[in-house]
Design a protein around this motif. Structure first.
Motif, mmCIF file in Angstrom:
data_model
loop_
_atom_site.group_PDB
_atom_site.id
_atom_site.type_symbol
_atom_site.label_atom_id
_atom_site.label_comp_id
_atom_site.label_asym_id
_atom_site.label_seq_id
_atom_site.Cartn_x
_atom_site.Cartn_y
_atom_site.Cartn_z
ATOM 1 N N ILE A 1 0.839 -1.190 0.000
ATOM 2 C CA ILE A 1 0.000 0.000 0.000
ATOM 3 C C ILE A 1 0.877 1.244 0.000
ATOM 4 O O ILE A 1 0.643 2.184 -0.752
ATOM 5 C CB ILE A 1 -0.919 0.045 1.236
ATOM 6 C CG1 ILE A 1 -1.869 -1.143 1.212
ATOM 7 C CG2 ILE A 1 -1.710 1.346 1.266
ATOM 8 C CD1 ILE A 1 -2.729 -1.229 2.443
ATOM 9 N N ALA A 2 1.895 1.236 0.844
ATOM 10 C CA ALA A 2 2.814 2.371 0.909
ATOM 11 C C ALA A 2 3.393 2.648 -0.469
ATOM 12 O O ALA A 2 3.406 3.786 -0.937
ATOM 13 C CB ALA A 2 3.924 2.089 1.919
ATOM 14 N N ASP A 3 3.828 1.587 -1.143
ATOM 15 C CA ASP A 3 4.392 1.733 -2.483
ATOM 16 C C ASP A 3 3.364 2.314 -3.441
ATOM 17 O O ASP A 3 3.665 3.173 -4.263
ATOM 18 C CB ASP A 3 4.863 0.360 -2.975
ATOM 19 C CG ASP A 3 5.533 0.429 -4.338
ATOM 20 O OD1 ASP A 3 6.650 0.960 -4.399
ATOM 21 O OD2 ASP A 3 4.922 -0.021 -5.330
ATOM 22 N N CYS B 1 1.918 10.034 -5.378
ATOM 23 C CA CYS B 1 2.482 11.371 -5.136
ATOM 24 C C CYS B 1 3.885 11.420 -5.722
ATOM 25 O O CYS B 1 4.870 11.441 -5.021
ATOM 26 C CB CYS B 1 2.496 11.727 -3.662
ATOM 27 S SG CYS B 1 3.252 10.532 -2.567
ATOM 28 N N LYS B 2 3.932 11.408 -7.033
ATOM 29 C CA LYS B 2 5.197 11.348 -7.760
ATOM 30 C C LYS B 2 6.119 12.499 -7.373
ATOM 31 O O LYS B 2 5.746 13.654 -7.470
ATOM 32 C CB LYS B 2 4.941 11.387 -9.269
ATOM 33 C CG LYS B 2 4.175 10.180 -9.794
ATOM 34 C CD LYS B 2 4.481 9.932 -11.281
ATOM 35 C CE LYS B 2 3.699 8.727 -11.814
ATOM 36 N NZ LYS B 2 4.169 7.428 -11.339
ATOM 37 N N ASP B 3 7.310 12.137 -6.936
ATOM 38 C CA ASP B 3 8.386 13.100 -6.720
ATOM 39 C C ASP B 3 8.126 14.155 -5.658
ATOM 40 O O ASP B 3 8.928 15.065 -5.473
ATOM 41 C CB ASP B 3 8.748 13.810 -8.045
ATOM 42 C CG ASP B 3 9.114 12.818 -9.133
ATOM 43 O OD1 ASP B 3 9.716 11.776 -8.786
ATOM 44 O OD2 ASP B 3 8.801 13.072 -10.306
ATOM 45 N N GLU B 4 6.990 14.048 -4.987
ATOM 46 C CA GLU B 4 6.752 15.042 -3.954
ATOM 47 C C GLU B 4 7.603 14.747 -2.726
ATOM 48 O O GLU B 4 8.067 13.643 -2.525
ATOM 49 C CB GLU B 4 5.273 15.057 -3.575
ATOM 50 C CG GLU B 4 4.386 15.565 -4.708
ATOM 51 C CD GLU B 4 2.968 15.828 -4.234
ATOM 52 O OE1 GLU B 4 2.796 16.552 -3.243
ATOM 53 O OE2 GLU B 4 2.025 15.316 -4.856
ATOM 54 N N VAL C 1 -2.983 12.803 -1.339
ATOM 55 C CA VAL C 1 -3.305 12.244 -2.652
ATOM 56 C C VAL C 1 -4.722 11.701 -2.639
ATOM 57 O O VAL C 1 -5.246 11.299 -1.601
ATOM 58 C CB VAL C 1 -2.336 11.115 -3.057
ATOM 59 C CG1 VAL C 1 -0.929 11.650 -3.204
ATOM 60 C CG2 VAL C 1 -2.374 9.963 -2.072
ATOM 61 N N VAL C 2 -5.327 11.693 -3.823
ATOM 62 C CA VAL C 2 -6.675 11.165 -3.968
ATOM 63 C C VAL C 2 -6.571 9.712 -4.436
ATOM 64 O O VAL C 2 -5.844 9.419 -5.378
ATOM 65 C CB VAL C 2 -7.479 11.995 -4.987
ATOM 66 C CG1 VAL C 2 -8.849 11.386 -5.217
ATOM 67 C CG2 VAL C 2 -7.611 13.429 -4.504
ATOM 68 N N VAL D 1 6.506 12.008 3.182
ATOM 69 C CA VAL D 1 6.748 11.075 2.090
ATOM 70 C C VAL D 1 8.008 10.249 2.364
ATOM 71 O O VAL D 1 8.038 9.044 2.120
ATOM 72 C CB VAL D 1 6.875 11.838 0.746
ATOM 73 C CG1 VAL D 1 7.335 10.915 -0.364
ATOM 74 C CG2 VAL D 1 5.548 12.479 0.374
ATOM 75 N N GLU D 2 9.030 10.902 2.906
ATOM 76 C CA GLU D 2 10.287 10.219 3.198
ATOM 77 C C GLU D 2 10.076 9.064 4.175
ATOM 78 O O GLU D 2 10.605 7.965 3.977
ATOM 79 C CB GLU D 2 11.319 11.196 3.782
ATOM 80 C CG GLU D 2 11.810 12.257 2.802
ATOM 81 C CD GLU D 2 10.797 13.387 2.585
ATOM 82 O OE1 GLU D 2 9.759 13.427 3.288
ATOM 83 O OE2 GLU D 2 11.036 14.226 1.695
ATOM 84 N N ARG D 3 9.312 9.339 5.200
ATOM 85 C CA ARG D 3 9.065 8.327 6.209
ATOM 86 C C ARG D 3 8.325 7.132 5.605
ATOM 87 O O ARG D 3 8.606 5.983 5.931
ATOM 88 C CB ARG D 3 8.233 8.950 7.338
ATOM 89 C CG ARG D 3 8.046 8.042 8.520
ATOM 90 C CD ARG D 3 7.773 8.848 9.764
ATOM 91 N NE ARG D 3 7.087 8.061 10.771
ATOM 92 C CZ ARG D 3 6.131 8.531 11.565
ATOM 93 N NH1 ARG D 3 5.764 9.800 11.448
ATOM 94 N NH2 ARG D 3 5.570 7.760 12.458
#
Lengths: 237, 237
Positions: free
Chosen positions: B153-155, B161-164, B170-171, B214-216
């Motif tokens: 799911i995380a993936d 959220c590409k590159d954010e 995100v929707v 996002v990093e986490r």
DNA sequence: GAGGTCGGTTGACGTTAGTCAAGTACATGC
DNA sequence: GCATGTACTTGACTAACGTCAACCGACCTC
């Protein structure tokens, strides 16, 4: 023509290519040998060649950042790898390692580019080959998403005894650690799942699988995953 | 030129094809509309066309003999399906169904054959497209083989959220039943896994996912599957 | 022959995910 | 309005699978 181009000519990638076209390309290739456990190319390495396996076994794997390895392909005679990356001049998206002593025909990506750009027939043939690869991957996905470990083993064994009926004995082509990885499970789980298959008339002796009834195994491989208990209950009556 | 060929021209399949080559082919196609839940083609049906999605969402699935469905692709604008079967004149290896109202450009397989046979550039472009599809499938395999449900799911969320970086909302692009099927799990498990992601700063509100960092999340998606408990233990200290 | 490694199996135990069932929220149709 | 249906969630329980550890036997090296 050498023996190695002879074998490579029969590879599925060149199935729909007239022999002389393929010969031109293959004559530029050279032989590569890899001992058991030797790395052929690394994941993330800039692609320089594609390979056609002549003999032995080669595994393709993906390494996660955390260090776990997922086996995404196990190849042998006639199979081709590295083409995807080589043809686009990218990095290899998987690593490749010889799991037995293996020989390969190695084709430089520049030769491949030239050939693909200038030969529609070859290009189409590679397209066909990719379609097949795609279908195989989809089959893998389906297995993982909707079948239990034991069922995936059943499917694997059935793949080994192509088109046979009734009783059949097949040789496990490589060691069980690799079979487990290929089927997406741990060696311990593989071992236990083999045990469960005994209920379907499958006996494992060393590196051989003795299948009492191919039909029965097919039935098991396809049955609803949650039906195993009811089948068991059924057998009790 | 119609609006639909305009969109189709930008599809990745034609990425490396000069516009006029592609236009010739696309002009022969026609529009197809499918309502939510409508079947576009069946698994096992003789391939007659390839399709390019113009809008809406389409799922590809494999049906096992026992009736369980495995979702092997979820496509949207610019994505292409049915090419594999159409190009080889085989049967569709998957079924395709609209999951929302959807529009597609439908290309007859004869037109496709003709174009591929006579246009190396187009053929190469399709080759490239297949390579990409292959890579995506391998990524799926890797996820299934070496990551837990929550990690998949995380993936999935990270793909949205590409590159954010940092915080991101995100929707969810389609309903959770389909997300679950796509990730190879049951809706109940998805629901619970979403809960587990709250520990990584992910909150699900209706059809939105609010990601604190996002990093986490990336860290969690890549970490050793068996490390989750120790991470938990770590947090307790 | 002693010691080592490796492939494989088995047992005990914990985690993850599927199953079954109940319940909520929110549509749609009559 | 009410009934119906679908998407989603939650709880309790079970099956499947991974983990850790012990163990065996084959094969190797010293």
């Amino acid at each position: 023509m050498t023996l190695m181009t002879e074998i490579a000519l029969k590879a599925p990638v060149f199935r729909s290519v007239p022999e002389d076209h393929a010969k031109d390309l293959l004559s530029k290739g050279h032989m590569k040998e890899a001992g058991r456990g030797a790395s052929i190319h690394l994941q993330g390495e800039r692609a320089h060649s594609m390979f056609i396996v002549l003999d032995g076994w080669v595994k393709l794997y993906r390494m996660s950042p955390c260090g776990t390895e997922a086996v995404v392909g196990v190849l042998t005679k006639g199979d081709c790898f590295g083409e995807a990356a080589a043809i686009r001049g990218e990095v290899y998206s998987t690593g490749a390692e010889a799991v037995t002593q293996a020989h390969m025909l190695q084709l430089d990506c520049h030769d491949l580019w030239y050939a693909v750009e200038n030969d529609v027939v070859l290009c189409r043939s590679m397209l066909n080959s990719f379609v097949k690869g795609n279908t195989a991957l989809v089959h893998q996905l389906e297995q993982l998403k909707s079948h239990s470990g034991a069922q995936r083993i059943a499917d694997f064994l059935l793949g080994l005894c192509k088109d046979e009926v009734g009783e059949s004995t097949v040789v496990l082509p490589y060691d069980k650690v690799l079979i487990a990885a290929w089927l997406g499970m741990k060696p311990e789980s593989l071992s236990r799942s083999f045990r469960r298959l005994e209920g379907c008339g499958v006996k494992i002796v060393k590196d051989r699988a003795i299948i009492r009834s191919v039909e029965r195994l097919m039935e098991f491989a396809d049955e609803d995953a949650s039906a195993s208990w009811s089948a068991k209950a059924c057998r009790m009556n």
